[in-house]
Design an enzyme around this catalytic site. Structure first.
Site, PDB file in Angstrom:
ATOM      1  N   PRO A   1       0.658  -1.552   0.214  1.00 44.29           N
ATOM      2  CA  PRO A   1       0.325   0.265   0.035  1.00 44.29           C
ATOM      3  C   PRO A   1       1.108   1.626  -0.268  1.00 44.29           C
ATOM      4  CG  PRO A   1      -1.082  -0.934   1.682  1.00 44.29           C
ATOM      5  CD  PRO A   1       0.407  -1.940   1.297  1.00 44.29           C
ATOM      6  N   CYS A   2       0.713   2.221  -0.716  1.00 48.57           N
ATOM      7  CA  CYS A   2       1.632   3.440  -1.582  1.00 48.57           C
ATOM      8  C   CYS A   2       1.211   4.652   0.001  1.00 48.57           C
ATOM      9  CB  CYS A   2       1.095   3.281  -2.363  1.00 48.57           C
ATOM     10  SG  CYS A   2      -0.513   3.827  -3.069  1.00 48.57           S
TER      11      CYS A   2
END
EC number: 2.1.1.37
Length: 408
Positions: A118-119
C-alpha cells in the site's frame, strides 16, 4: 510460467501477467472486497478456459448469485486467493498455504513474484496531509514483508510497484533500505519511473517499477518501447449511454472503436456492468458546469479561487486549488486516477456538460484499462477504491510480456 501476487488489490498487475501467459500460484490481499473481486476474476478465467463463459455472463446480468458462480469452479482454485494481511503474525500461515499449493500442483519453482505494498505512506499527497509526514505509519515497512517472500521462494525475477513518492519517503532512506534488502537476499535490482501512457493506457500515471533478477543469472531490466495508440480519452467514453447523476444504465450506444478493440477493453459479447454514478447536489453541479466550460474554453483548469463566493464551502484557499478537475476527453491522456474518487468525484468530472456529473465506476475502470468483463465486488465506494489503487492491466501486460521473453 507462474507467479505469486502480494498486496494484490483488485488484480490489475496480476491480470496483466495472466494476459501475457503467466499462471497465478496465489494472490494475497487483506481487503475483503478486493479478495472477492480476485475470486470472481479467477472464475472468469476458469470458465473461459472451459468454454463456459455463459455462467459468468449470467452472474454479470444478475441471473445467478455469487455462491452459484463460485460453486461453478473447483474450490481449490478459489482457495489460492488468501484474504490475509501480510505481517509477521500471518507470514507462516501464508507460507504454509503456498507450499501446499505448490505441492498439490507439482510446482517445484516460483518464476516471478509481483506486487506493491500500500502506497499511502509513500504518497506525496498522503504525507502532506499527515502532521507527522507519515513518519510513524507502519506501512512504511511493508516492503520487508515482500522481501521475506523473495528470500523464501527465490523467484528468477520480481516486480515491485509503487508511487514516485517512495523515492523521497523518510528523506530517501526508505528507498535505499528497500534496494539494500533486495540485494542482500540475492538480487540485482534496478528501479525506473514508468508511465502507463507509454504502454497504451489513456492516462498519465507515473509509477516507480523496481525489477530484480537473481545475481549471476545474466538477466537485466527490460527495455520498454513507448506505444503510440493514436487515441484520445473520448474513445473510452462515447460508446457508453449518457447518465444523469445517481443513475445506472449498462448499455452500449455505439459499436466497438479501434482503441477499445486494440486494448481489449471491450469485446464482442461483453455484458456491461458498473456504469453507475453518484448523486450530486445542485451547488456541486453548478461548479461542474463552470469547470467543464473553462476546459472547453481553451483547456483552462478551474481553480478553487476562481469560484464565486456563494459556491465556496472551504476556507482553505491556499492549497488543493485544483480540487475540481474535468476529465480531458480531447487529449491522449487523462490525469492520474486515484482512490480518493471513492470519497467524492470532484477530481473526475465527466467532460460532457449535458451530463454534468462525476464519472461512473465503469468509466474509471476504463481509464485504468480494465476490460469491461472485469467485475468489481462490493458497494460502489469499494469499487472506486479498488480501481483507484490498481496497476493498469495494460501496463502490467507490457511489463509481463518483456519478462516472459527474458525468462523463456
Amino acid at each position: 510460467m507462474n507467479f505469486i501476487d502480494l498486496f494484490a488489490g483488485a488484480g490489475g498487475l496480476s491480470d496483466g501477467f495472466v494476459s501475457a501467459g503467466f499462471t497465478p500460484i496465489a494472490h494475497i490481499e487483506m481487503n475483503e472486497y478486493a479478495s472477492l473481486t480476485l475470486k470472481t476474476r479467477t472464475c472468469y478465467y476458469y470458465l473461459k478456459e472451459h468454454r463456459r463463459l455463459n455462467v459468468y455472463y449470467r452472474y454479470l446480468r444478475g441471473e445467478i448469485f455469487q455462491e452459484e458462480l463460485y460453486n461453478s469452479v473447483p474450490n481449490n482454485l478459489l482457495s489460492t486467493i488468501m484474504n490475509e494481511e501480510i505481517s509477521d503474525k500471518s507470514s507462516e500461515k501464508i507460507f504454509n498455504n503456498i507450499d501446499n499449493i505448490l505441492q498439490y500442483r507439482g510446482i517445484n519453482k516460483v518464476d516471478v513474484i509481483i506486487g506493491g505494498p500500500p502506497c499511502q505512506a509513500y504518497s506525496l499527497v498522503g504525507r502532506s496531509r499527515d502532521e507527522n509526514n507519515m513518519e510513524d505509519d507502519p506501512r512504511n515497512y511493508l516492503y520487508k514483508q515482500y522481501i521475506k517472500f523473495l528470500n523464501k521462494y527465490k523467484p528468477d525475477m520480481f516486480v515491485f510497484e509503487n508511487v514516485p513518492g517512495i523515492l523521497t519517503a523518510k528523506g530517501g532512506k526508505t528507498f535505499k533500505n528497500i534496494i539494500a534488502f533486495m540485494k542482500r537476499v540475492g538480487y540485482e535490482v534496478y528501479a525506473k519511473p514508468l508511465n502507463a501512457s507509454d504502454f497504451g493506457v489513456l492516462q498519465n500515471r507515473k509509477r516507480i517499477i523496481i525489477i530484480g533478477w537473481r545475481k549471476g543469472s545474466g538477466l537485466k531490466y527490460p527495455e520498454f518501447e513507448s506505444i503510440n495508440v493514436n487515441a484520445v480519452v473520448d474513445d473510452i467514453l462515447r460508446d457508453l449511454i449518457p447518465l444523469n447523476p445517481g443513475e445506472e444504465n449498462n448499455e452500449y450506444i455505439k459499436p466497438i472503436n479501434k482503441y477499445l478493440k486494440w486494448s481489449g477493453i471491450r469485446k464482442k459479447n461483453d455484458v456491461l456492468t458498473h456504469h453507475m454514478c453518484r448523486t450530486h447536489n445542485e451547488r456541486d453541479r453548478e461548479i461542474y458546469r463552470l469547470a467543464i466550460s473553462a476546459w472547453n474554453d481553451g483547456h483552462r483548469r478551474l481553480k478553487y479561487t476562481d469560484l464565486p463566493e456563494k459556491l465556496c464551502t472551504h476556507k482553505n484557499k491556499e492549497s488543493f486549488l485544483d480540487r475540481f478537475k474535468v476529465l480531458a476527453s480531447d487529449i491522449p491522456c487523462s490525469h492520474t486516477m486515484i482512490a480518493h474518487i471513492s470519497k467524492d468525484g470532484h477530481h473526475f468530472i465527466h467532460p460532457y456538460i449535458e451530463q454534468c456529473r462525476s464519472i461512473s465506476v465503469r468509466e474509471a475502470a476504463r481509464i485504468q484499462s480494465f476490460p469491461d468483463n472485469y467485475f468489481f465486488e462490493g458497494p460502489r465506494t469499494a469499487k472506486f477504491v479498488q480501481i483507484g489503487n490498481a496497476v493498469p492491466p495494460l501496463m502490467a501486460k507490457g511489463i509481463a510480456e518483456k519478462i516472459k521473453e527474458m525468462l523463456d
